[in-house]
Design a protein around this motif. Structure first.
Motif, short mmCIF file in Angstrom:
data_model
loop_
_atom_site.label_atom_id
_atom_site.label_comp_id
_atom_site.label_asym_id
_atom_site.label_seq_id
_atom_site.Cartn_x
_atom_site.Cartn_y
_atom_site.Cartn_z
N MET A 31 0.79 -1.29 0.10
CA MET A 31 0.16 -0.14 -0.12
C MET A 31 0.86 1.38 0.06
SD MET A 31 -2.85 -1.41 2.61
CE MET A 31 -3.44 0.11 3.18
N ARG A 32 2.01 1.31 0.88
CA ARG A 32 2.78 2.28 0.90
C ARG A 32 3.57 2.69 -0.51
NH1 ARG A 32 6.04 0.59 4.70
NH2 ARG A 32 7.68 0.04 3.27
N THR A 33 3.97 1.35 -1.02
CA THR A 33 4.56 1.61 -2.63
C THR A 33 3.71 2.09 -3.24
OG1 THR A 33 6.05 -0.10 -1.92
CG2 THR A 33 5.74 0.33 -4.37
N GLN A 34 2.37 1.83 -3.51
CA GLN A 34 1.34 2.28 -4.35
C GLN A 34 1.18 3.87 -4.08
OE1 GLN A 34 -2.37 0.34 -4.26
NE2 GLN A 34 -3.36 1.90 -5.48
N ARG A 35 1.07 4.28 -2.77
CA ARG A 35 0.96 5.49 -2.56
C ARG A 35 1.89 6.53 -2.89
NH1 ARG A 35 -1.73 10.09 -2.20
NH2 ARG A 35 -1.25 11.27 -0.23
N MET A 36 3.34 6.03 -2.82
CA MET A 36 4.41 6.77 -3.32
C MET A 36 4.36 7.01 -4.52
SD MET A 36 5.72 7.58 -0.35
CE MET A 36 7.21 8.45 -0.99
N ALA A 37 4.08 5.86 -5.33
CA ALA A 37 4.02 6.17 -6.82
C ALA A 37 2.96 6.82 -7.22
CB ALA A 37 3.71 4.72 -7.46
#
Length: 184
Positions: free
Chosen positions: A126-132
Motif C-alpha cells: 500500500m505504501r509503495t502504491q501511495r508513493m507511486a
C-alpha cells in the motif's frame, strides 16, 4: 543519631533527587486539557502550532488559501489574454490530490485476518502504491509548471521565480520559524 557520609548512599540520593525533579518538571510541562468544542479561546492563548497553517486539516480553508495565492500570483504576473489558457491549465494541475477513501469495514476485517508478516507485506504494498501516486502527481505538477513558465515573458518569469521561492519547499513559509530572512 549519627550521620555518616557514605559515598554510594549520597550518589543514590542525588540520582533519586534528579529523577524526581525530572518527573516533576515533566508533569508541569504537560499541556492542559483541550477546551470543550464550541468554547471561546482563552484570552492571551494562541492556537496550537499546527492550526492555521495553510488550513492543513480543513480542506475548505486549504482551498481558500490556494485560491488566494493563485489570485495574488496572477495579479503580479499581469497575464495577457493569450496566456489565460496556459494559466487555467497550470492552476488546474496544481490542485491538491483528493485523499484516498478510508477502508470499508469489510476491507478492515480482511486486513485483521492477516498474520503479522502478511500485514507488513500488505502495508508495504500500500505504501509503495501511495508513493507511486505521489510521485506521479509531483511529476504532473512539475511538467505543468514548466509548460506554463515557457509561455511567460522574461519579466514574468522573473516574477514567477521570486514568488515560487517564497512559496516553494524551504521557502518563506517555514512552519514554526516564520518567513525566511529576505536578502537585499
Amino acid at each position: 543519631m549519627k550521620f555518616a557520609f557514605k559515598p554510594s548512599a549520597s550518589l543514590n540520593s542525588l540520582v533519586l533527587a534528579g529523577l524526581l525533579a525530572t518527573v516533576g518538571a515533566g508533569a508541569m510541562a504537560q499541556t492542559p486539557p483541550a477546551a470543550p468544542a464550541g468554547s471561546p479561546p482563552v484570552a492571551g492563548k494562541s492556537a496550537g502550532p499546527h492550526e492555521g497553517r495553510m488550513g492543513r486539516h480543513d480542506p475548505a480553508k486549504m482551498q481558500a488559501m490556494i485560491a488566494k495565492h493563485q489570485a495574488e500570483l496572477k495579479a503580479k504576473l499581469k497575464l495577457t489574454p493569450a496566456q489565460e489558457g496556459a494559466w487555467t491549465s497550470y492552476t488546474a494541475a496544481m490542485q491538491p490530490p483528493a485523499h484516498g477513501a478510508r477502508p470499508t469495514p469489510e476491507q478492515r476485517a480482511e486486513f485483521d485476518k492477516l498474520t503479522t508478516p502478511q500485514r507488513i507485506d500488505k502495508m508495504k504494498e500500500m505504501r509503495t502504491q501511495r508513493m507511486a501516486e505521489m510521485n506521479a502527481a509531483m511529476d504532473k505538477r512539475g511538467e505543468a509548471t514548466k509548460t506554463f513558465y515557457a509561455v511567460l515573458s522574461p519579466e514574468q518569469q522573473k516574477t514567477f521565480d521570486t514568488e515560487h521561492k517564497k512559496h516553494g519547499p524551504r521557502g518563506g513559509h517555514r512552519g514554526h520559524g516564520g518567513p525566511a530572512p529576505q536578502k537585499g
